[in-house]
Design a protein around this motif. Structure first.
Motif, mmCIF file in Angstrom:
data_model
loop_
_atom_site.group_PDB
_atom_site.id
_atom_site.type_symbol
_atom_site.label_atom_id
_atom_site.label_comp_id
_atom_site.label_asym_id
_atom_site.label_seq_id
_atom_site.Cartn_x
_atom_site.Cartn_y
_atom_site.Cartn_z
ATOM 1 N N ARG A 50 0.829 -1.207 0.000
ATOM 2 C CA ARG A 50 0.000 0.000 0.000
ATOM 3 C C ARG A 50 0.869 1.266 0.000
ATOM 4 N NH1 ARG A 50 -3.114 -3.652 -1.031
ATOM 5 N NH2 ARG A 50 -5.154 -3.963 -0.098
ATOM 6 N N SER A 51 1.894 1.241 -0.831
ATOM 7 C CA SER A 51 2.853 2.351 -0.934
ATOM 8 C C SER A 51 2.439 3.395 -1.960
ATOM 9 C CB SER A 51 4.237 1.805 -1.304
ATOM 10 O OG SER A 51 4.723 0.966 -0.294
ATOM 11 N N VAL A 52 1.303 3.187 -2.621
ATOM 12 C CA VAL A 52 0.872 4.081 -3.691
ATOM 13 C C VAL A 52 -0.333 4.904 -3.231
ATOM 14 C CG1 VAL A 52 0.063 4.238 -6.072
ATOM 15 C CG2 VAL A 52 1.645 2.408 -5.405
ATOM 16 N N THR A 53 -0.209 6.229 -3.358
ATOM 17 C CA THR A 53 -1.301 7.127 -3.004
ATOM 18 C C THR A 53 -1.623 8.013 -4.200
ATOM 19 O OG1 THR A 53 -0.613 7.190 -0.685
ATOM 20 C CG2 THR A 53 -2.065 8.953 -1.429
ATOM 21 N N CYS A 54 -2.888 8.056 -4.547
ATOM 22 C CA CYS A 54 -3.351 8.968 -5.589
ATOM 23 C C CYS A 54 -3.749 10.267 -4.896
ATOM 24 C CB CYS A 54 -4.551 8.377 -6.330
ATOM 25 S SG CYS A 54 -5.219 9.490 -7.593
ATOM 26 N N VAL A 55 -3.036 11.344 -5.214
ATOM 27 C CA VAL A 55 -3.367 12.649 -4.655
ATOM 28 C C VAL A 55 -4.120 13.441 -5.719
ATOM 29 C CG1 VAL A 55 -1.484 12.692 -2.976
ATOM 30 C CG2 VAL A 55 -1.079 13.571 -5.255
ATOM 31 N N SER A 56 -5.187 14.111 -5.291
ATOM 32 C CA SER A 56 -5.994 14.880 -6.235
ATOM 33 C C SER A 56 -6.447 16.178 -5.577
ATOM 34 C CB SER A 56 -7.197 14.064 -6.704
ATOM 35 O OG SER A 56 -7.995 13.697 -5.601
ATOM 36 N N SER A 57 -6.767 17.143 -6.412
ATOM 37 C CA SER A 57 -7.185 18.457 -5.925
ATOM 38 C C SER A 57 -8.541 18.822 -6.522
ATOM 39 C CB SER A 57 -6.139 19.506 -6.288
ATOM 40 O OG SER A 57 -6.108 19.704 -7.683
ATOM 41 N N PRO A 58 -9.211 19.825 -5.945
ATOM 42 C CA PRO A 58 -10.515 20.251 -6.474
ATOM 43 C C PRO A 58 -10.472 20.678 -7.943
ATOM 44 C CG PRO A 58 -10.143 21.217 -4.314
ATOM 45 C CD PRO A 58 -8.853 20.548 -4.724
ATOM 46 N N SER A 59 -9.318 21.147 -8.411
ATOM 47 C CA SER A 59 -9.207 21.597 -9.800
ATOM 48 C C SER A 59 -9.143 20.431 -10.784
ATOM 49 C CB SER A 59 -7.969 22.479 -9.978
ATOM 50 O OG SER A 59 -6.805 21.725 -9.715
ATOM 51 N N GLY A 60 -9.048 19.190 -10.252
ATOM 52 C CA GLY A 60 -9.008 18.020 -11.119
ATOM 53 C C GLY A 60 -7.615 17.497 -11.381
ATOM 54 N N ARG A 61 -6.595 18.154 -10.844
ATOM 55 C CA ARG A 61 -5.231 17.655 -11.022
ATOM 56 C C ARG A 61 -5.060 16.381 -10.211
ATOM 57 N NH1 ARG A 61 -3.927 23.434 -10.408
ATOM 58 N NH2 ARG A 61 -3.254 24.170 -12.447
ATOM 59 N N ARG A 62 -4.234 15.475 -10.753
ATOM 60 C CA ARG A 62 -4.018 14.197 -10.082
ATOM 61 C C ARG A 62 -2.600 13.717 -10.343
ATOM 62 N NH1 ARG A 62 -7.567 9.068 -11.724
ATOM 63 N NH2 ARG A 62 -6.183 9.167 -13.492
ATOM 64 N N ALA A 63 -2.016 13.129 -9.321
ATOM 65 C CA ALA A 63 -0.690 12.528 -9.433
ATOM 66 C C ALA A 63 -0.648 11.353 -8.468
ATOM 67 C CB ALA A 63 0.396 13.544 -9.085
ATOM 68 N N GLN A 65 1.799 9.323 -5.686
ATOM 69 C CA GLN A 65 3.010 9.368 -4.894
ATOM 70 C C GLN A 65 3.270 7.961 -4.385
ATOM 71 O OE1 GLN A 65 2.597 12.873 -2.249
ATOM 72 N NE2 GLN A 65 4.047 13.748 -3.700
ATOM 73 N N VAL A 66 4.502 7.521 -4.593
ATOM 74 C CA VAL A 66 4.887 6.147 -4.266
ATOM 75 C C VAL A 66 6.059 6.182 -3.302
ATOM 76 C CG1 VAL A 66 5.648 3.931 -5.202
ATOM 77 C CG2 VAL A 66 4.147 5.404 -6.572
ATOM 78 N N ILE A 67 5.910 5.469 -2.197
ATOM 79 C CA ILE A 67 7.013 5.329 -1.262
ATOM 80 C C ILE A 67 7.843 4.151 -1.744
ATOM 81 C CG2 ILE A 67 7.701 4.887 1.115
ATOM 82 C CD1 ILE A 67 4.924 6.034 1.936
ATOM 83 N N GLY A 68 9.063 4.440 -2.175
ATOM 84 C CA GLY A 68 9.948 3.415 -2.715
ATOM 85 C C GLY A 68 10.508 2.519 -1.629
ATOM 86 N N GLY A 69 11.215 1.492 -2.043
ATOM 87 C CA GLY A 69 11.811 0.534 -1.118
ATOM 88 C C GLY A 69 12.775 1.177 -0.140
ATOM 89 N N SER A 70 13.381 2.303 -0.535
ATOM 90 C CA SER A 70 14.323 3.010 0.334
ATOM 91 C C SER A 70 13.619 3.924 1.323
ATOM 92 C CB SER A 70 15.283 3.829 -0.521
ATOM 93 O OG SER A 70 14.558 4.825 -1.213
ATOM 94 N N GLY A 71 12.290 4.056 1.181
ATOM 95 C CA GLY A 71 11.534 4.946 2.053
ATOM 96 C C GLY A 71 11.363 6.344 1.494
ATOM 97 N N LEU A 72 11.983 6.630 0.349
ATOM 98 C CA LEU A 72 11.839 7.939 -0.281
ATOM 99 C C LEU A 72 10.519 8.021 -1.041
ATOM 100 C CD1 LEU A 72 15.465 8.471 -1.632
ATOM 101 C CD2 LEU A 72 14.419 9.492 0.407
ATOM 102 N N LEU A 73 9.978 9.214 -1.113
ATOM 103 C CA LEU A 73 8.702 9.449 -1.783
ATOM 104 C C LEU A 73 8.947 9.974 -3.193
ATOM 105 C CD1 LEU A 73 5.580 9.534 -1.279
ATOM 106 C CD2 LEU A 73 5.904 11.951 -0.743
#
Length: 139
Positions: A50-63, A65-73
């Motif tokens: 569960r390292s993958v998060t879909c972030v979204s904003s009211p304007s409809g933008r979406r990306a 964010q994945v926490i890699g094996g090293s712990g970096l985002l």
């Protein structure tokens, strides 16, 4: 065929009417491994954790964010097939040795499997992420 098209084509093949929500049948694992190599198993591990998060904003933008094996985002943009990790810059963009990195594959897989975490952000927070100035506040 692009990376996202391959992933979606493999994952959306009808398999005897069975849903694979939350699990991937062996034949699909073999297909993913054949196309993406060891990156496929690493990406599935990220999805499983569960390292993958879909972030979204009211304007409809979406990306994603994945926490890699090293712990970096790392921030992944599925709309333009891009990841902010060094492996993507080196292996995909510079050397052209791979279609994608494990982070963006994890984003595509979690999206197709309905397993990404969801987080709503303000437009200002999303602008900071998209400009590379900030990460999510919970990391």
């Amino acid at each position: 065929m692009s990376g996202p098209s391959v992933v979606l084509n493999i994952l959306h093949q009808p398999k005897d009417g069975a849903s694979f929500f939350g699990s991937v049948p062996d034949d699909l694992l073999i297909a993913l491994r054949f196309v993406f190599g060891s990156c496929a198993l690493q990406a599935l591990d990220l999805v499983d954790q569960r390292s993958v998060t879909c972030v979204s904003s009211p304007s409809g933008r979406r990306a994603y964010q994945v926490i890699g094996g090293s712990g970096l985002l790392y921030t992944c943009y599925t709309s333009c097939h891009y990841c902010s990790c060094p492996a993507f810059a080196y292996t995909v963009l510079r050397r052209n040795e791979s279609l994608l990195c494990k982070h963006i594959l994890a984003a595509y897989l979690s999206q197709a499997m309905g397993l990404s975490q969801q987080e709503a952000l303000s437009d200002q927070q999303m602008s900071s992420i998209l400009s590379g100035r900030a990460a999510r506040t919970d990391t």
